[in-house]
Design a protein around this motif. Structure first.
Motif, mmCIF file in Angstrom:
data_model
loop_
_atom_site.group_PDB
_atom_site.id
_atom_site.type_symbol
_atom_site.label_atom_id
_atom_site.label_comp_id
_atom_site.label_asym_id
_atom_site.label_seq_id
_atom_site.Cartn_x
_atom_site.Cartn_y
_atom_site.Cartn_z
ATOM 1 N N GLY A 153 0.818 -1.208 0.000
ATOM 2 C CA GLY A 153 0.000 0.000 0.000
ATOM 3 C C GLY A 153 0.856 1.263 0.000
ATOM 4 N N LEU A 154 1.924 1.245 0.773
ATOM 5 C CA LEU A 154 2.841 2.384 0.832
ATOM 6 C C LEU A 154 3.510 2.605 -0.525
ATOM 7 C CD1 LEU A 154 4.432 4.548 2.455
ATOM 8 C CD2 LEU A 154 6.089 2.748 2.993
ATOM 9 N N LEU A 155 3.921 1.507 -1.177
ATOM 10 C CA LEU A 155 4.580 1.649 -2.476
ATOM 11 C C LEU A 155 3.655 2.309 -3.490
ATOM 12 C CD1 LEU A 155 6.402 -1.819 -2.745
ATOM 13 C CD2 LEU A 155 7.388 0.395 -2.092
ATOM 14 N N GLU A 156 2.387 1.877 -3.522
ATOM 15 C CA GLU A 156 1.440 2.493 -4.454
ATOM 16 C C GLU A 156 1.188 3.948 -4.082
ATOM 17 O OE1 GLU A 156 -3.233 2.268 -5.812
ATOM 18 O OE2 GLU A 156 -2.306 0.418 -5.082
ATOM 19 N N TYR A 157 1.031 4.214 -2.777
ATOM 20 C CA TYR A 157 0.772 5.582 -2.323
ATOM 21 C C TYR A 157 1.898 6.521 -2.743
ATOM 22 C CZ TYR A 157 0.325 9.577 0.819
ATOM 23 O OH TYR A 157 0.239 10.850 1.328
ATOM 24 N N GLU A 158 3.141 6.066 -2.627
ATOM 25 C CA GLU A 158 4.274 6.918 -2.970
ATOM 26 C C GLU A 158 4.288 7.259 -4.461
ATOM 27 O OE1 GLU A 158 7.422 5.625 0.539
ATOM 28 O OE2 GLU A 158 7.510 4.603 -1.394
ATOM 29 N N GLU A 159 3.702 6.375 -5.286
ATOM 30 C CA GLU A 159 3.647 6.633 -6.727
ATOM 31 C C GLU A 159 2.462 7.494 -7.132
ATOM 32 O OE1 GLU A 159 3.636 2.959 -8.820
ATOM 33 O OE2 GLU A 159 5.739 2.489 -8.393
ATOM 34 N N SER A 160 1.305 7.242 -6.488
ATOM 35 C CA SER A 160 0.077 7.834 -7.024
ATOM 36 C C SER A 160 -0.844 8.470 -5.988
ATOM 37 C CB SER A 160 -0.723 6.759 -7.762
ATOM 38 O OG SER A 160 -1.079 5.715 -6.856
ATOM 39 N N ARG A 161 -0.457 8.424 -4.701
ATOM 40 C CA ARG A 161 -1.309 8.902 -3.599
ATOM 41 C C ARG A 161 -2.631 8.139 -3.525
ATOM 42 N NH1 ARG A 161 2.970 10.236 -2.574
ATOM 43 N NH2 ARG A 161 3.767 12.275 -1.995
ATOM 44 N N THR A 162 -2.593 6.889 -4.002
ATOM 45 C CA THR A 162 -3.758 6.009 -3.911
ATOM 46 C C THR A 162 -3.320 4.651 -3.387
ATOM 47 O OG1 THR A 162 -3.500 5.100 -6.146
ATOM 48 C CG2 THR A 162 -4.824 7.109 -5.927
ATOM 49 N N VAL A 163 -4.291 3.855 -2.895
ATOM 50 C CA VAL A 163 -4.105 2.434 -2.608
ATOM 51 C C VAL A 163 -5.301 1.708 -3.207
ATOM 52 C CG1 VAL A 163 -3.876 0.639 -0.857
ATOM 53 C CG2 VAL A 163 -2.808 2.864 -0.478
#
Length: 299
Positions: free
Chosen positions: A120-130
């Motif tokens: 979830g953190l990896l996606e958030y860092e890319e797109s501010r979404t999970v």
């Protein structure tokens, strides 16, 4: 390449038909058509089932799941019929075996997150979404989310990654009504468990559930709220902005990625056996999680 370093041969028991060898569990069917789940002491990490077992792990997972099923009984029907050992089963199956309803399983890993970490953190860092859900700016590793979120994943075969998917994709796969049931049940069970854990000084960062249908009724299945299916953090050590101390297989992951193991996880070589001190430290973490959550001593 990944999977089992050494795939075990299933134990044959009269009256039981072996159905599947999972990362941790062996699945059988009895003559009544019920599912018999046996939790082994196997440990998996980085998509490998390791050659070294963690003593008592399967019993701890089973007994902790039973404790949680009891805490959640008014919220979610579960699949457990009996904890009686099937006739002819080996003595070692005691405490690690559940006789369960055979369900029509929903092919979705139902993940609830109350804190941001992991994939979830990896996606958030890319797109501010999970899983396509927008989250506020400024979150870091270990941040508490404004509210728990449902972030489903596809169920992968042994040796493969589960893949996060959107709620819309789940609705497309299983239907809008079932998707809505899964989301509601997942968030309700997570919220109850989070509050119980918090009262015991533990943060339930995220967890995954599996559900199946018994006729038209949605039933909570498999293991629930164990260190294998959840991230538990000691609340007094929680500090957003870094990796958190946790009650899980972190000792194993840390050793496997250290120079001491001599293993390159990007290679096709299987991981080596675990040293005794890592086995003991990991077992102690599982025991500690059980004891802090249930308030009972591990026998």
């Amino acid at each position: 390449m990944s999977g089992f370093v050494e795939k075990p041969e299933p134990i044959q028991v009269p009256g039981l038909v072996h159905l599947h060898t999972g990362k941790v569990r062996e699945l059988y069917q009895n003559e009544a058509g019920d599912l018999v789940m046996v939790a082994s002491d196997r440990m998996s990490a980085y998509d490998w089932v390791l050659p070294t077992e963690i003593p008592d792990k399967g019993r701890i997972l089973t007994q902790l799941s039973l404790w949680w099923f009891d805490q959640l009984r008014d919220l979610a029907t579960n699949h457990v019929i009996s904890t009686e050992l099937p006739a002819g089963a080996p003595a070692d199956w005691a405490g690690r075996t559940l006789v369960c309803k055979s369900l029509k399983m929903v092919p979705v890993e139902c993940v609830a997150r109350g804190y941001l970490t992991g994939s979830g953190l990896l996606e958030y860092e890319e797109s501010r979404t999970v899983c396509g859900l927008a989250l506020p700016e400024g979150l870091v590793d270990g941040s508490e989310l404004p509210a728990p979120i449902f972030t489903p994943a596809t169920k992968a075969e042994v040796g493969e990654h589960d893949e996060n998917v959107s709620y819309e994709e789940v609705a497309r796969q299983v239907g809008a009504e079932t998707a809505a049931q899964l989301r509601q049940a997942t968030l309700a069970v997570y919220s109850r468990a989070r509050d119980i854990a918090r009262d015991r000084g533990i943060i339930l960062a995220d967890t995954k559930f599996e559900f199946g249908f018994d006729g038209d009724s949605l039933v909570l299945a498999d293991e629930v709220l164990t260190p294998d299916s959840s991230r538990f953090w000691p609340a007094d050590q929680w500090q957003p902005g870094r990796a958190q101390a946790s009650y899980d297989k972190q000792f194993v992951r840390n050793w496997l990625t250290s120079a001491a193991s001599g293993w390159d996880r990007k290679s096709e070589q299987p991981p080596p056996p675990l040293p005794q001190e890592v086995v003991e430290a990991t077992r102690q973490k599982y025991v500690e999680a059980y004891e802090r959550l249930t308030g009972a001593g591990w026998r």
